[in-house]
Design a protein around this motif. Structure first.
Motif, PDB file in Angstrom:
ATOM      1  N   ALA A  47       4.723 -17.478  13.145  1.00 24.05           N
ATOM      2  CA  ALA A  47       3.819 -17.776  12.028  1.00 24.05           C
ATOM      3  C   ALA A  47       4.454 -17.390  10.693  1.00 24.05           C
ATOM      4  O   ALA A  47       4.330 -18.119   9.706  1.00 24.05           O
ATOM      5  CB  ALA A  47       2.487 -17.056  12.203  1.00 24.05           C
ATOM      6  N   LEU A  48       5.125 -16.244  10.669  1.00 25.58           N
ATOM      7  CA  LEU A  48       5.797 -15.826   9.433  1.00 25.58           C
ATOM      8  C   LEU A  48       6.860 -16.839   9.009  1.00 25.58           C
ATOM      9  O   LEU A  48       6.977 -17.185   7.835  1.00 25.58           O
ATOM     10  CB  LEU A  48       6.429 -14.450   9.605  1.00 25.58           C
ATOM     11  N   TYR A  49       7.635 -17.299   9.983  1.00 27.37           N
ATOM     12  CA  TYR A  49       8.677 -18.270   9.656  1.00 27.37           C
ATOM     13  C   TYR A  49       8.069 -19.590   9.211  1.00 27.37           C
ATOM     14  O   TYR A  49       8.412 -20.110   8.148  1.00 27.37           O
ATOM     15  CB  TYR A  49       9.593 -18.496  10.866  1.00 27.37           C
ATOM     16  N   TRP A  50       7.168 -20.145  10.009  1.00 25.04           N
ATOM     17  CA  TRP A  50       6.621 -21.483   9.763  1.00 25.04           C
ATOM     18  C   TRP A  50       5.811 -21.533   8.465  1.00 25.04           C
ATOM     19  O   TRP A  50       6.070 -22.360   7.592  1.00 25.04           O
ATOM     20  CB  TRP A  50       5.761 -21.901  10.952  1.00 25.04           C
ATOM     21  N   TYR A  51       4.842 -20.647   8.341  1.00 19.60           N
ATOM     22  CA  TYR A  51       3.963 -20.691   7.173  1.00 19.60           C
ATOM     23  C   TYR A  51       4.608 -20.055   5.945  1.00 19.60           C
ATOM     24  O   TYR A  51       4.301 -20.439   4.820  1.00 19.60           O
ATOM     25  CB  TYR A  51       2.616 -20.036   7.498  1.00 19.60           C
ATOM     26  N   GLY A  52       5.504 -19.110   6.131  1.00 13.65           N
ATOM     27  CA  GLY A  52       6.224 -18.538   4.998  1.00 13.65           C
ATOM     28  C   GLY A  52       7.136 -19.563   4.353  1.00 13.65           C
ATOM     29  O   GLY A  52       7.235 -19.638   3.126  1.00 13.65           O
ATOM     30  N   ARG A  53       7.788 -20.362   5.190  1.00 11.86           N
ATOM     31  CA  ARG A  53       8.661 -21.411   4.672  1.00 11.86           C
ATOM     32  C   ARG A  53       7.846 -22.450   3.902  1.00 11.86           C
ATOM     33  O   ARG A  53       8.232 -22.875   2.813  1.00 11.86           O
ATOM     34  CB  ARG A  53       9.408 -22.062   5.845  1.00 11.86           C
ATOM     35  N   ASP A  54       6.712 -22.854   4.466  1.00  5.24           N
ATOM     36  CA  ASP A  54       5.870 -23.836   3.795  1.00  5.24           C
ATOM     37  C   ASP A  54       5.278 -23.261   2.501  1.00  5.24           C
ATOM     38  O   ASP A  54       5.181 -23.975   1.499  1.00  5.24           O
ATOM     39  CB  ASP A  54       4.755 -24.316   4.715  1.00  5.24           C
ATOM     40  N   ALA A  55       4.906 -21.986   2.509  1.00  4.80           N
ATOM     41  CA  ALA A  55       4.389 -21.361   1.289  1.00  4.80           C
ATOM     42  C   ALA A  55       5.462 -21.335   0.201  1.00  4.80           C
ATOM     43  O   ALA A  55       5.178 -21.564  -0.978  1.00  4.80           O
ATOM     44  CB  ALA A  55       3.894 -19.944   1.581  1.00  4.80           C
ATOM     45  N   TRP A  56       6.698 -21.078   0.605  1.00  6.41           N
ATOM     46  CA  TRP A  56       7.812 -21.078  -0.360  1.00  6.41           C
ATOM     47  C   TRP A  56       7.968 -22.466  -0.980  1.00  6.41           C
ATOM     48  O   TRP A  56       8.098 -22.617  -2.194  1.00  6.41           O
ATOM     49  CB  TRP A  56       9.094 -20.635   0.321  1.00  6.41           C
TER      50      TRP A  56
ATOM     51  N   LEU B 138      -1.148 -23.831  -0.220  1.00  7.69           N
ATOM     52  CA  LEU B 138      -0.539 -22.534  -0.486  1.00  7.69           C
ATOM     53  C   LEU B 138      -1.461 -21.400  -0.047  1.00  7.69           C
ATOM     54  O   LEU B 138      -1.008 -20.428   0.564  1.00  7.69           O
ATOM     55  CB  LEU B 138      -0.197 -22.396  -1.973  1.00  7.69           C
ATOM     56  N   ALA B 139      -2.757 -21.519  -0.316  1.00  4.07           N
ATOM     57  CA  ALA B 139      -3.713 -20.493   0.109  1.00  4.07           C
ATOM     58  C   ALA B 139      -3.763 -20.401   1.635  1.00  4.07           C
ATOM     59  O   ALA B 139      -3.785 -19.300   2.203  1.00  4.07           O
ATOM     60  CB  ALA B 139      -5.090 -20.813  -0.458  1.00  4.07           C
ATOM     61  N   LYS B 140      -3.759 -21.539   2.312  1.00  2.82           N
ATOM     62  CA  LYS B 140      -3.763 -21.560   3.783  1.00  2.82           C
ATOM     63  C   LYS B 140      -2.500 -20.905   4.329  1.00  2.82           C
ATOM     64  O   LYS B 140      -2.550 -20.092   5.255  1.00  2.82           O
ATOM     65  CB  LYS B 140      -3.867 -22.995   4.290  1.00  2.82           C
ATOM     66  N   ASP B 141      -1.356 -21.238   3.735  1.00  2.37           N
ATOM     67  CA  ASP B 141      -0.090 -20.665   4.198  1.00  2.37           C
ATOM     68  C   ASP B 141      -0.062 -19.153   4.000  1.00  2.37           C
ATOM     69  O   ASP B 141       0.406 -18.418   4.874  1.00  2.37           O
ATOM     70  CB  ASP B 141       1.084 -21.309   3.470  1.00  2.37           C
TER      71      ASP B 141
ATOM     72  N   GLN C 186       5.729 -24.910  -1.180  1.00  5.57           N
ATOM     73  CA  GLN C 186       4.565 -25.267  -1.984  1.00  5.57           C
ATOM     74  C   GLN C 186       4.594 -24.564  -3.343  1.00  5.57           C
ATOM     75  O   GLN C 186       4.299 -25.173  -4.370  1.00  5.57           O
ATOM     76  CB  GLN C 186       3.262 -24.931  -1.252  1.00  5.57           C
ATOM     77  N   SER C 187       4.962 -23.286  -3.354  1.00 10.35           N
ATOM     78  CA  SER C 187       5.024 -22.569  -4.627  1.00 10.35           C
ATOM     79  C   SER C 187       6.144 -23.117  -5.506  1.00 10.35           C
ATOM     80  O   SER C 187       5.991 -23.228  -6.723  1.00 10.35           O
ATOM     81  CB  SER C 187       5.207 -21.068  -4.397  1.00 10.35           C
ATOM     82  N   LYS C 188       7.255 -23.497  -4.892  1.00 11.22           N
ATOM     83  CA  LYS C 188       8.361 -24.088  -5.645  1.00 11.22           C
ATOM     84  C   LYS C 188       7.943 -25.435  -6.239  1.00 11.22           C
ATOM     85  O   LYS C 188       8.247 -25.732  -7.398  1.00 11.22           O
ATOM     86  CB  LYS C 188       9.551 -24.259  -4.697  1.00 11.22           C
TER      87      LYS C 188
ATOM     88  N   MET D  47     -15.035 -32.055  -1.288  1.00  8.11           N
ATOM     89  CA  MET D  47     -14.353 -31.455  -0.173  1.00  8.11           C
ATOM     90  C   MET D  47     -12.881 -31.266  -0.520  1.00  8.11           C
ATOM     91  O   MET D  47     -12.263 -32.108  -1.143  1.00  8.11           O
ATOM     92  CB  MET D  47     -14.516 -32.333   1.061  1.00  8.11           C
ATOM     93  N   LEU D  48     -12.330 -30.155  -0.126  1.00 13.25           N
ATOM     94  CA  LEU D  48     -10.930 -29.875  -0.417  1.00 13.25           C
ATOM     95  C   LEU D  48     -10.026 -30.639   0.534  1.00 13.25           C
ATOM     96  O   LEU D  48     -10.334 -30.826   1.706  1.00 13.25           O
ATOM     97  CB  LEU D  48     -10.657 -28.378  -0.289  1.00 13.25           C
ATOM     98  N   SER D  49      -8.906 -31.056   0.020  1.00 13.27           N
ATOM     99  CA  SER D  49      -7.963 -31.853   0.801  1.00 13.27           C
ATOM    100  C   SER D  49      -6.690 -31.051   1.041  1.00 13.27           C
ATOM    101  O   SER D  49      -6.304 -30.205   0.241  1.00 13.27           O
ATOM    102  CB  SER D  49      -7.643 -33.128   0.017  1.00 13.27           C
ATOM    103  N   PHE D  50      -6.033 -31.323   2.149  1.00 13.13           N
ATOM    104  CA  PHE D  50      -4.763 -30.657   2.415  1.00 13.13           C
ATOM    105  C   PHE D  50      -3.629 -31.273   1.617  1.00 13.13           C
ATOM    106  O   PHE D  50      -2.495 -30.830   1.702  1.00 13.13           O
ATOM    107  CB  PHE D  50      -4.439 -30.672   3.909  1.00 13.13           C
ATOM    108  N   ASN D  51      -3.913 -32.319   0.830  1.00 13.93           N
ATOM    109  CA  ASN D  51      -2.901 -32.841  -0.080  1.00 13.93           C
ATOM    110  C   ASN D  51      -2.846 -32.021  -1.360  1.00 13.93           C
ATOM    111  O   ASN D  51      -1.909 -32.160  -2.131  1.00 13.93           O
ATOM    112  CB  ASN D  51      -3.194 -34.305  -0.414  1.00 13.93           C
ATOM    113  N   ASN D  52      -3.852 -31.181  -1.591  1.00 14.28           N
ATOM    114  CA  ASN D  52      -3.874 -30.303  -2.749  1.00 14.28           C
ATOM    115  C   ASN D  52      -2.919 -29.134  -2.485  1.00 14.28           C
ATOM    116  O   ASN D  52      -3.058 -28.406  -1.517  1.00 14.28           O
ATOM    117  CB  ASN D  52      -5.302 -29.798  -2.973  1.00 14.28           C
ATOM    118  N   ARG D  53      -1.939 -28.964  -3.359  1.00 13.86           N
ATOM    119  CA  ARG D  53      -0.919 -27.922  -3.142  1.00 13.86           C
ATOM    120  C   ARG D  53      -1.509 -26.522  -3.173  1.00 13.86           C
ATOM    121  O   ARG D  53      -1.056 -25.638  -2.464  1.00 13.86           O
ATOM    122  CB  ARG D  53       0.184 -28.050  -4.176  1.00 13.86           C
ATOM    123  N   TRP D  54      -2.531 -26.293  -4.005  1.00 13.72           N
ATOM    124  CA  TRP D  54      -3.137 -24.965  -4.084  1.00 13.72           C
ATOM    125  C   TRP D  54      -3.838 -24.599  -2.779  1.00 13.72           C
ATOM    126  O   TRP D  54      -3.777 -23.456  -2.331  1.00 13.72           O
ATOM    127  CB  TRP D  54      -4.117 -24.889  -5.249  1.00 13.72           C
ATOM    128  N   VAL D  55      -4.493 -25.576  -2.167  1.00 14.91           N
ATOM    129  CA  VAL D  55      -5.181 -25.328  -0.894  1.00 14.91           C
ATOM    130  C   VAL D  55      -4.153 -25.034   0.192  1.00 14.91           C
ATOM    131  O   VAL D  55      -4.323 -24.104   0.990  1.00 14.91           O
ATOM    132  CB  VAL D  55      -6.071 -26.536  -0.514  1.00 14.91           C
TER     133      VAL D  55
END
Length: 97
Positions: A39-48, A11-14, A50-52, A1-9
């Motif tokens: 949503a753009l602000y919240w998840y875009g910031r988190d995606a940034w 990032l994909a969700k974001d 996670q990718s960093k 099962m995939l975990s939300f501690n996985n950065r790739w998961v």
């Protein structure tokens, strides 16, 4: 099962929610634009972030392997250690032979 501690998961969700936010903003209407921008602000910031973090994990070089001048301890042929760099030392214990 995939975990939300996985950065790739995460990032994909974001990125999925960023796409959903773009779609909501493009629909028009006050509430869809407000929720889409949120949503753009919240998840875009988190995606940034996670990718960093993923990039830093990929390119991380431990401090012991960096080429920063002399090492802290250099063994000699007679078995003794010569200390050349004490910048990080807080306390040094030594015994005289």
């Amino acid at each position: 099962m995939l975990s939300f501690n996985n950065r790739w998961v995460r990032l994909a969700k974001d990125l999925l929610f960023v796409a959903l936010g773009v779609w909501l903003v493009s629909r028009g209407g006050f509430f869809s634009i407000a929720i889409g921008l949120l949503a753009l602000y919240w998840y875009g910031r988190d995606a940034w972030f996670q990718s960093k973090a993923l990039w830093q994990e990929k390119h991380f070089v431990p401090k012991s392997q960096r080429a920063e001048g002399p090492t802290t301890a250099q063994p000699q042929e007679d078995g003794k250690i010569t200390i050349t760099d004490l910048r990080d030392a807080k306390e040094v214990n030594f015994e005289k032979e």
